[in-house]
Design an enzyme around this catalytic site. Structure first.
Site, short mmCIF file in Angstrom:
data_model
loop_
_atom_site.label_atom_id
_atom_site.label_comp_id
_atom_site.label_asym_id
_atom_site.label_seq_id
_atom_site.Cartn_x
_atom_site.Cartn_y
_atom_site.Cartn_z
N ARG A 263 45.66 37.14 53.10
CA ARG A 263 44.61 36.65 54.00
C ARG A 263 45.18 35.76 55.09
O ARG A 263 44.78 35.83 56.24
CB ARG A 263 43.55 35.90 53.19
CG ARG A 263 42.67 36.82 52.37
CD ARG A 263 41.92 36.12 51.27
NE ARG A 263 41.23 37.11 50.45
CZ ARG A 263 40.87 36.95 49.19
NH1 ARG A 263 41.13 35.81 48.57
NH2 ARG A 263 40.24 37.91 48.53
N PHE A 401 39.88 44.39 55.13
CA PHE A 401 41.15 44.12 54.43
C PHE A 401 41.09 42.82 53.64
O PHE A 401 40.44 41.86 54.04
CB PHE A 401 42.27 43.97 55.46
CG PHE A 401 43.03 45.24 55.77
CD1 PHE A 401 43.10 46.29 54.88
CD2 PHE A 401 43.70 45.37 56.97
CE1 PHE A 401 43.81 47.44 55.18
CE2 PHE A 401 44.41 46.51 57.29
CZ PHE A 401 44.46 47.55 56.39
N GLU A 402 41.89 42.77 52.56
CA GLU A 402 42.15 41.54 51.78
C GLU A 402 40.86 40.87 51.31
O GLU A 402 40.74 39.65 51.30
CB GLU A 402 42.97 40.54 52.61
CG GLU A 402 44.12 41.11 53.40
CD GLU A 402 45.21 41.70 52.53
OE1 GLU A 402 45.03 41.82 51.31
OE2 GLU A 402 46.26 42.08 53.07
N GLY A 403 39.90 41.69 50.90
CA GLY A 403 38.60 41.15 50.53
C GLY A 403 37.72 41.07 51.77
O GLY A 403 38.13 40.47 52.77
#
Length: 592
Positions: A263, A401-403
């Site tokens: 993140r 992306f990334e959560g």
């Protein structure tokens, strides 16, 4: 002497000294050299073959990844004894920021060096690190990260992939499918999550050469078209027991910590792309003439350029402040300590909240900036002849992306309240003391002629507002607060905006103290504009939260306190924004 390191999330509870915050103006000569080398690599090696990369020429992409390895760009976060350069977080961030002008190539690098390699670097045992890291650093082998499944996206722990120990105890037999795997077409090493005995979420290092490993067809994507995105298919794959990464049932520890780093890195990439979009927009607007004038001569175009710069400046301040926090924390560790890697994980995990803030704020900044860049290009911005079309398409994935940003918005208050419950942050005590203070609160007297005095007063009020809204939510809902997602979103948005506001103010305050007001005029203008617009958002968020929790007499009392907290005279931003735009137009690029 090692300075005291701020704890993650503590920014919401008190004042922060500007001198303790890292800003882009603090880059060392080494930082600048690394940034320049990376930019040169993109310009000389990636840009000339950019269109070929976008057609998914994976042989070319792999060769370029290996060239990046030769330059040391794949090993910045890896210890020297495994072939890396063990650079600080700021250096890694600069590499990530500069690589983004390589579009899909940058994504391939990011997936390899970040979520692909870092699980082994941070959680691997000595044998695993010695076996895999040297070849991952050079690009001889490339890595991919395999968490998402067709039936589990945000619910990562709901994975269906299984791992069963063989009768002879030498292998785990893996079965399942992983979805949306970046670098899948050419990766040699896959970090795979599976459930041992159907319930113990665990991490494995899987090699492409293992029998039963295959990939599905390439996904047809909206953007990032030059990168590889395929399913990974595991059919009775025998994974040696020595390839179990970390501990059985502790895969979530690896997954969540790696996502935190991802993140943060994603925020740096969004920052670099926002700057790029501004540069392209200014270049086009200076050349394009309408009604006998260049676009940059029209006030509405100047306003767009200024707004793009204002939010990019805030994002830049957020990203490098967070990188500095992690570097400061890591400097307190002894690299020769046998628990060094575990301590690194703990130090970085302390800033998980800030990493989520980076991801959300930077990705939404880029979406705004890329949209405005297309608008400035007009009809040409909708054609593939101009790079802003690709930037616009590519930007959309960053909020997923990334959560997803929604998941990250739920994580931020959850992490904050967990820290408070563990006694790591005195949030409840500060909120309780504030409740008494607010009853008799009177707005401060402000000297409008003193630079940043009003903005710092706004920031102080914003923190009080956050604690008032958050405290009200905790008192009303108690443990049931986790089910009130709309309220959690408001709390999260307040925390995000406050971090961005404070990072911007502190950066400019530090610059004025060092360089003087005249040299810092652009930074001051950017900060004044961002502060006023952000504070307006904070006021609206707070009202929404208060009324959503209670629309009776008690809400009226809280709203009356809020009214006192937001009593600031607005400033005319028209000429400030024109000054901001003028400097950028004169410089032909994003500049502060």
């Amino acid at each position: 002497m090692i300075k005291e390191v701020a704890k993650g999330g503590s920014y919401l509870l008190g004042d922060v000294d500007a001198s303790t915050v890292f800003t882009p103006e603090d880059f060392s000569d080494e930082h600048k050299m690394i940034a320049g080398m990376t930019a040169d690599f993109v310009e000389n090696d990636i840009a000339p073959v950019d269109e070929r990369i976008e057609t998914q020429d994976f042989d070319l992409l792999v060769n370029l990844l290996q060239k990046a390895g030769e330059l040391g760009l794949l090993g910045a976060a890896i210890p020297e004894n495994y072939g890396g350069t063990n650079l600080d977080k700021i250096s890694s961030t600069l590499i990530g920021e500069k690589l983004v002008r390589g579009s899909s190539f940058a994504l391939s690098v990011g997936a390899h060096v970040g979520i692909g390699t870092q699980p082994i670097a941070l959680f691997g045992n000595e044998d695993q690190k010695a076996k895999y890291l040297p070849s991952l650093v050079t690009g001889e082998k490339l890595a991919a990260y395999c968490l998402t499944e067709p039936s589990s996206g945000s619910d990562a722990l709901g994975a269906k992939t299984t791992a069963v120990l063989s009768e002879d105890g030498k292998h785990y037999i893996l079965n399942g499918t992983k979805q949306f795997i970046t670098n899948a077409a050419f990766a040699d090493v896959f970090v795979v999550y599976a459930k041992v005995d159907g319930d113990k979420f665990t991490t494995f290092i899987v090699e492409k050469s293992f029998e039963g490993v295959s990939t599905g067809p390439e996904e047809k994507k909206m953007g990032i078209k030059g990168s590889s995105t395929r399913p990974l298919i595991l059919e009775d794959v025998k994974v040696p027991v020595e390839n179990l990464l970390g501990e059985i049932g502790k895969g979530h520890v690896i997954a969540f910590n790696i996502l935190n780093l991802g993140r943060y890195s994603l925020g740096a990439g969004c920052l670099g792309t926002s700057k790029w979009a501004i540069d392209l927009a200014v270049e086009y607007a200076k050349q394009r003439k309408q009604f006998g004038k260049a676009l940059v001569e029209f006030p509405l175009m100047q306003k767009k350029i200024a707004d793009m710069a204002i939010y990019t400046y805030a994002t830049e301040s957020v990203v490098y402040r967070t990188g500095g926090l992690m570097d400061d924390a890591l400097k307190t560790l002894n690299v020769n300590d046998e628990n060094y890697q575990k301590d690194v994980v703990k130090k970085v995990a302390d800033y998980a909240l800030e990493c989520s803030v980076n991801k959300v704020f930077a990705s939404e900044c880029l979406d705004f900036v890329s949209d405005e860049a297309v608008q400035i290009h007009g009809g040409y911005g909708f054609t593939q002849e101009y790079k802003v079309e690709r930037i616009y398409r590519d930007s959309r994935i960053n909020r997923i992306f990334e959560g997803t940003n929604e998941i990250n918005r739920l994580l931020i208050p959850d992490m904050l309240f967990r820290k408070a419950m563990k006694g790591e942050l005195p949030m409840m005590e500060v909120a309780a003391n504030l409740e008494q203070e607010l009853v008799a609160y009177m707005p401060p007297m402000i000297d409008e002629d003193t630079p940043l005095e009003k903005e710092k007063a706004m920031l102080a009020s914003a923190k009080k507002i956050f604690l008032m809204v958050g405290g009200t939510a905790v008192k009303k809902y108690k443990q049931a607060l986790q089910e009130e997602q709309e309220i959690l979103e408001i709390i999260s948005n307040l925390a995000i905006q406050i971090y961005a506001l404070e990072s911007t103010i502190l950066r400019t305050e530090k610059a004025i103290a060092r360089d003087g007001l005249e040299k810092s005029k652009q930074k001051l203008n950017l900060t004044v504009a961002f502060a006023q617009e952000t504070f307006t958002k904070i006021e609206l968020m707070a009202k929404d939260g208060i009324v959503s929790m209670d629309d009776g007499d008690s809400a009226l009392m809280v709203l009356s306190i809020l009214k006192k907290l937001v009593r600031f005279k607005p400033k005319n931003l028209l000429h400030i924004k024109r000054e901001i735009a003028d400097k950028i137009i004169q410089s032909d690029q994003y500049t502060v």
